[in-house]
Design a protein around this motif. Structure first.
Motif, PDB file in Angstrom:
ATOM      1  N   ILE A  74      99.536   6.997  64.698  1.00 41.87           N
ATOM      2  CA  ILE A  74      98.482   7.542  65.200  1.00 41.87           C
ATOM      3  C   ILE A  74      97.368   7.810  64.255  1.00 41.87           C
ATOM      4  O   ILE A  74      97.538   8.537  63.345  1.00 41.87           O
ATOM      5  N   LYS A  75      96.219   7.139  64.066  1.00 38.33           N
ATOM      6  CA  LYS A  75      95.251   7.162  63.206  1.00 38.33           C
ATOM      7  C   LYS A  75      93.576   7.363  63.889  1.00 38.33           C
ATOM      8  O   LYS A  75      93.209   6.648  64.611  1.00 38.33           O
ATOM      9  N   GLU A  76      93.289   8.817  63.830  1.00 37.74           N
ATOM     10  CA  GLU A  76      92.063   8.852  64.291  1.00 37.74           C
ATOM     11  C   GLU A  76      90.952   8.290  63.381  1.00 37.74           C
ATOM     12  O   GLU A  76      91.039   8.467  62.187  1.00 37.74           O
ATOM     13  N   GLY A  77      90.012   7.540  63.789  1.00 39.31           N
ATOM     14  CA  GLY A  77      88.929   7.160  63.131  1.00 39.31           C
ATOM     15  C   GLY A  77      89.413   5.818  62.242  1.00 39.31           C
ATOM     16  O   GLY A  77      89.105   5.376  61.131  1.00 39.31           O
ATOM     17  N   PHE A  78      90.335   4.960  63.073  1.00 41.02           N
ATOM     18  CA  PHE A  78      90.977   3.853  62.267  1.00 41.02           C
ATOM     19  C   PHE A  78      90.043   2.825  62.071  1.00 41.02           C
ATOM     20  O   PHE A  78      89.327   2.633  63.321  1.00 41.02           O
ATOM     21  N   GLU A  79      89.848   2.162  60.902  1.00 34.46           N
ATOM     22  CA  GLU A  79      88.909   1.237  60.602  1.00 34.46           C
ATOM     23  C   GLU A  79      89.770  -0.012  60.159  1.00 34.46           C
ATOM     24  O   GLU A  79      90.400  -0.125  59.193  1.00 34.46           O
ATOM     25  N   GLU A 101     102.249   8.255  58.623  1.00 40.79           N
ATOM     26  CA  GLU A 101     101.724   9.720  59.174  1.00 40.79           C
ATOM     27  C   GLU A 101     100.610   9.565  58.143  1.00 40.79           C
ATOM     28  O   GLU A 101     100.750   9.702  56.821  1.00 40.79           O
ATOM     29  N   PHE A 102      99.388   9.642  58.495  1.00 43.11           N
ATOM     30  CA  PHE A 102      98.269  10.301  57.808  1.00 43.11           C
ATOM     31  C   PHE A 102      97.905  11.775  57.813  1.00 43.11           C
ATOM     32  O   PHE A 102      98.092  12.418  58.770  1.00 43.11           O
ATOM     33  N   PRO A 103      97.419  12.160  56.708  1.00 37.35           N
ATOM     34  CA  PRO A 103      97.212  13.756  56.472  1.00 37.35           C
ATOM     35  C   PRO A 103      95.740  13.928  57.367  1.00 37.35           C
ATOM     36  O   PRO A 103      95.022  13.283  57.478  1.00 37.35           O
ATOM     37  N   GLU A 104      96.061  15.077  58.054  1.00 39.12           N
ATOM     38  CA  GLU A 104      94.939  15.737  58.792  1.00 39.12           C
ATOM     39  C   GLU A 104      93.740  15.944  57.807  1.00 39.12           C
ATOM     40  O   GLU A 104      94.036  16.672  56.882  1.00 39.12           O
ATOM     41  N   ASP A 105      92.688  15.627  58.229  1.00 38.34           N
ATOM     42  CA  ASP A 105      91.308  16.059  57.176  1.00 38.34           C
ATOM     43  C   ASP A 105      91.020  17.522  57.348  1.00 38.34           C
ATOM     44  O   ASP A 105      90.451  18.125  56.546  1.00 38.34           O
ATOM     45  N   GLY A 106      91.285  18.355  58.567  1.00 38.72           N
ATOM     46  CA  GLY A 106      91.218  19.668  58.870  1.00 38.72           C
ATOM     47  C   GLY A 106      89.593  19.975  58.725  1.00 38.72           C
ATOM     48  O   GLY A 106      89.157  21.117  58.494  1.00 38.72           O
TER      49      GLY A 106
END
Length: 218
Positions: A74-79, A101-106
Motif C-alpha cells: 500500500i503506497k499513499e501518493g503512488f506515482e 513497505e514504504f516508511p510513513e512520512d509522518g
C-alpha cells in the motif's frame, strides 16, 4: 493515464492486471474522458469509500494484491513516474519479494475517528448537493468536512472543482493545484489555528476554511 498504460503494456503478460479506481464524486461521465487510450478497467468511487477505508489523504494511491487477494503493498501518493514506486511493483510482479513497505512520512496529523467519520459524512452530503446543482450547500458541507480533516486532499479537490471547474476541463491543471494547495496552506498557517469545533480562528474572527469573512469591501 498514459504512464499507466505504458506500464500495463510492459507487464500485462506477466499475470499482472490493473484496476484503476477514480475517486470522484461527480460520477462516471466526468471520469470517462480521462480513460481514453487505456485498455485496463477503470471504476468510479463516487462516495470516497476507498480513500476512507484506508485513510488516504492524497491521490493517486497504489495497492498491490496477489492472486489470493492478499495486500502486498500500500503506497499513499503512488506515482508511476517515481522510479522507487515502479521498482517496488516490479519486484512484486517478479516474485522477488513477498511484501513491500514504504516508511510513513509522518508529516500529517490525523483527525480523531469521530472527526474522520463526520468529515466523511459531510463529504458525501456535499457531493450529493453538487449533483443536485446546489453549489452553495455543497461548498458549505465540503468546507466543514475539510475543517474537520484539513490534510484530506480529496476533499480539497472537490471544493476546487466546484469553485474552479475551468482548472479541470478539458484537462486537469496539476500545476495550478499545487500552487493552490501552497496558497491555502500558507493562509492556514499565518497565525491561524483550528479550534475544537473545526473552525479557523484568527485576528478577524472564526470561519470555515474556504469561507473567509467578507468584511468591508474597499
Amino acid at each position: 493515464m498514459p504512464g499507466w498504460q505504458s506500464f500495463y503494456n510492459e507487464h500485462k503478460d506477466d499475470h499482472f492486471k490493473i484496476l484503476s479506481v477514480a475517486v470522484d464524486g461527480r460520477g462516471a461521465a466526468v471520469v470517462k474522458p480521462y480513460t481514453e487510450g487505456t485498455d485496463f478497467t477503470t471504476v468510479v468511487d463516487d462516495e470516497n469509500r476507498l480513500v476512507h477505508r484506508f485513510g488516504f489523504k492524497k491521490v493517486p494511491n497504489g495497492i498491490f494484491l496477489d492472486e489470493e487477494g492478499t495486500i502486498r503493498m500500500i503506497k499513499e501518493g503512488f506515482e508511476v513516474s517515481n522510479e522507487d514506486h515502479v521498482q517496488a511493483v516490479e519486484k512484486l510482479i517478479r516474485g522477488d519479494v513477498e511484501k513491500v513497505e514504504f516508511p510513513e512520512d509522518g508529516s500529517t496529523s490525523k483527525p480523531s475517528d469521530m472527526q474522520a467519520e463526520l468529515a466523511q459524512t459531510k463529504y458525501k452530503l456535499g457531493v450529493e448537493y453538487a449533483r443536485a446543482d446546489k453549489k452553495d450547500e455543497a461548498l458549505k458541507e465540503l468546507d466543514e468536512a475539510l475543517a474537520l480533516d484539513p490534510e484530506n486532499f480529496v476533499i480539497r479537490k472537490q471544493r476546487w472543482y466546484i469553485r474552479h471547474p475551468e482548472k479541470f476541463s478539458p484537462v486537469i491543471d496539476f500545476e495550478w493545484q499545487q500552487e493552490q494547495l501552497k496558497k491555502e496552506k500558507a493562509e492556514e498557517s499565518q497565525g491561524i489555528q483550528f479550534g475544537d469545533n473545526g473552525m479557523v480562528c484568527g485576528p478577524d474572527g472564526c470561519y470555515i476554511p474556504g469561507m473567509e469573512p467578507k468584511g468591508d469591501q474597499q
